[in-house]
Motif scaffolding. Structure first.
Motif, PDB file in Angstrom:
ATOM      1  N   SER A 223      41.660  52.560  42.255  1.00  0.00           N
ATOM      2  CA  SER A 223      40.237  52.238  42.202  1.00  0.00           C
ATOM      3  C   SER A 223      40.011  50.730  42.253  1.00  0.00           C
ATOM      4  O   SER A 223      40.841  49.940  41.774  1.00  0.00           O
ATOM      5  N   GLU A 224      38.881  50.349  42.823  1.00  0.00           N
ATOM      6  CA  GLU A 224      38.539  48.927  42.852  1.00  0.00           C
ATOM      7  C   GLU A 224      38.271  48.389  41.449  1.00  0.00           C
ATOM      8  O   GLU A 224      38.264  47.169  41.227  1.00  0.00           O
ATOM      9  N   LYS A 225      38.055  49.293  40.498  1.00  0.00           N
ATOM     10  CA  LYS A 225      37.833  48.892  39.117  1.00  0.00           C
ATOM     11  C   LYS A 225      39.141  48.764  38.336  1.00  0.00           C
ATOM     12  O   LYS A 225      39.134  48.374  37.164  1.00  0.00           O
ATOM     13  N   ALA A 226      40.270  49.087  38.945  1.00  0.00           N
ATOM     14  CA  ALA A 226      41.552  49.049  38.239  1.00  0.00           C
ATOM     15  C   ALA A 226      41.889  47.663  37.682  1.00  0.00           C
ATOM     16  O   ALA A 226      42.306  47.556  36.519  1.00  0.00           O
ATOM     17  N   PRO A 227      41.717  46.558  38.461  1.00  0.00           N
ATOM     18  CA  PRO A 227      42.037  45.247  37.881  1.00  0.00           C
ATOM     19  C   PRO A 227      41.206  44.927  36.647  1.00  0.00           C
ATOM     20  O   PRO A 227      41.744  44.467  35.629  1.00  0.00           O
ATOM     21  N   ASP A 228      39.895  45.192  36.722  1.00  0.00           N
ATOM     22  CA  ASP A 228      39.034  44.907  35.578  1.00  0.00           C
ATOM     23  C   ASP A 228      39.349  45.840  34.413  1.00  0.00           C
ATOM     24  O   ASP A 228      39.273  45.428  33.246  1.00  0.00           O
ATOM     25  N   ALA A 229      39.687  47.098  34.713  1.00  0.00           N
ATOM     26  CA  ALA A 229      40.026  48.037  33.647  1.00  0.00           C
ATOM     27  C   ALA A 229      41.294  47.598  32.923  1.00  0.00           C
ATOM     28  O   ALA A 229      41.387  47.677  31.693  1.00  0.00           O
ATOM     29  N   MET A 230      42.287  47.113  33.672  1.00  0.00           N
ATOM     30  CA  MET A 230      43.512  46.648  33.037  1.00  0.00           C
ATOM     31  C   MET A 230      43.244  45.409  32.191  1.00  0.00           C
ATOM     32  O   MET A 230      43.787  45.261  31.083  1.00  0.00           O
ATOM     33  N   LEU A 231      42.388  44.516  32.702  1.00  0.00           N
ATOM     34  CA  LEU A 231      42.013  43.333  31.925  1.00  0.00           C
ATOM     35  C   LEU A 231      41.350  43.745  30.611  1.00  0.00           C
ATOM     36  O   LEU A 231      41.719  43.254  29.538  1.00  0.00           O
ATOM     37  N   LYS A 232      40.376  44.659  30.691  1.00  0.00           N
ATOM     38  CA  LYS A 232      39.668  45.069  29.489  1.00  0.00           C
ATOM     39  C   LYS A 232      40.563  45.895  28.563  1.00  0.00           C
ATOM     40  O   LYS A 232      40.372  45.890  27.348  1.00  0.00           O
ATOM     41  N   LEU A 233      41.534  46.593  29.132  1.00  0.00           N
ATOM     42  CA  LEU A 233      42.511  47.274  28.280  1.00  0.00           C
ATOM     43  C   LEU A 233      43.253  46.252  27.428  1.00  0.00           C
ATOM     44  O   LEU A 233      43.465  46.455  26.219  1.00  0.00           O
ATOM     45  N   GLY A 234      43.639  45.124  28.057  1.00  0.00           N
ATOM     46  CA  GLY A 234      44.281  44.052  27.293  1.00  0.00           C
ATOM     47  C   GLY A 234      43.365  43.494  26.224  1.00  0.00           C
ATOM     48  O   GLY A 234      43.798  43.216  25.092  1.00  0.00           O
TER      49      GLY A 234
END
Length: 280
Positions: A223-234
């Motif tokens: 998903s195009e949201k994967a980078p932001d999701a991983m950032l927010k997971l951190g």
């Protein structure tokens, strides 16, 4: 007529006067020469003193500049810390919008107090889809309805996003959960998981936000949201005091999505973690 004796005396007096005048002139010239030498020496001394003063002033100015640079660096660090505190205060202020629905959502997640993954890196956070799905925020109690037409799906998503933008975070989380339940295979479902996580993150329901972001990464890794999701997971791992996992996740953002805005933000958060000794 004057006698020869008188002339002789007059001549001697004239010679004596001339000699005296010559002596006075020599003394005057010698004194003037001494005065000139002293004046020149004084001038040289004054010039040397002026050069020394200017050199000392230059050194003092360099020292002042270095002191100012050090103070600016300290102030920059203080500003960054104040910005972080302001962000935290803003998030706490938003907590007033949390109602019973947000608490219910945390209970529905099933593991809001488990903390069993406190030291697991991002690979564990994005475990197989079945495991992450069990930890993802559940949908509302309403039964699933048949898939509607695209217009209805878009309208449902827009309603949830509008609530989020308006600061109605509890309503937004409910609407996004309903959307996910009703349209699990829709193209906007990854986005719905991301904004669902955001709605919980801003209300400090960090464990539920963590689960939403982790499920997005597990179920929709492209998903195009994967980078932001991983950032927010951190970010959520930082807030949950899962420091080792947070560092691993944030480093993974930079490694997997180099050059992205998410990677830049991940590096900044890592820097802040290092400056604060791992306290976020």
């Amino acid at each position: 007529m004057s006698s020869p004796l008188v002339k002789q005396v007059q001549a001697r007096f004239s010679m004596a006067g001339a000699f005296a005048s010559a002596m006075l002139l020599a003394i005057s010239l010698s004194a003037h020469a001494d005065d000139s030498r002293l004046s020149l020496a004084d001038r040289v001394s004054q010039l040397e003193q002026a050069v020394q003063n200017r050199t000392q002033a230059g050194i003092e100015q360099v020292n002042r500049i270095q002191d100012l640079q050090s103070q600016v660096q300290q102030l920059q660090g203080q500003v960054e810390e104040l910005q972080h505190q302001l962000q935290q205060a803003g998030e706490q202020g938003k907590a007033q919008y949390v109602d019973l629905d947000s608490r219910l959502g945390r209970l529905e997640a099933g593991n809001g107090a488990s903390g069993g993954n406190a030291q697991k890196p991002v690979q564990a956070a994005v475990a197989p889809a079945a495991q992450a799905a069990s930890a993802a925020p559940a949908a509302s109690a309403a039964p699933a309805t048949p898939a509607a037409d695209p217009a209805q799906a878009q309208a449902a998503y827009n309603a949830a996003f509008t609530a989020l933008r308006g600061g109605q975070y509890a309503q937004a989380s409910r609407l996004f959960r309903d959307f996910i339940q009703q349209y699990p295979d829709h193209a906007l479902t990854p986005n719905a998981f991301y904004w669902l996580g955001e709605s919980y993150y801003v209300t400090m329901n960090y464990q539920v936000a963590h689960d939403a972001f982790a499920h997005l990464l597990s179920a929709f890794p492209k998903s195009e949201k994967a980078p932001d999701a991983m950032l927010k997971l951190g970010y959520t791992q930082v807030e949950l005091k899962q420091t080792a996992a947070a560092v691993a996740t944030l480093k993974a953002v930079s490694r997997q999505y180099p050059g992205s805005n998410a990677a830049s933000l991940a590096q900044e958060r890592l820097r802040r973690l290092q400056l604060s000794g791992g306290q976020g």
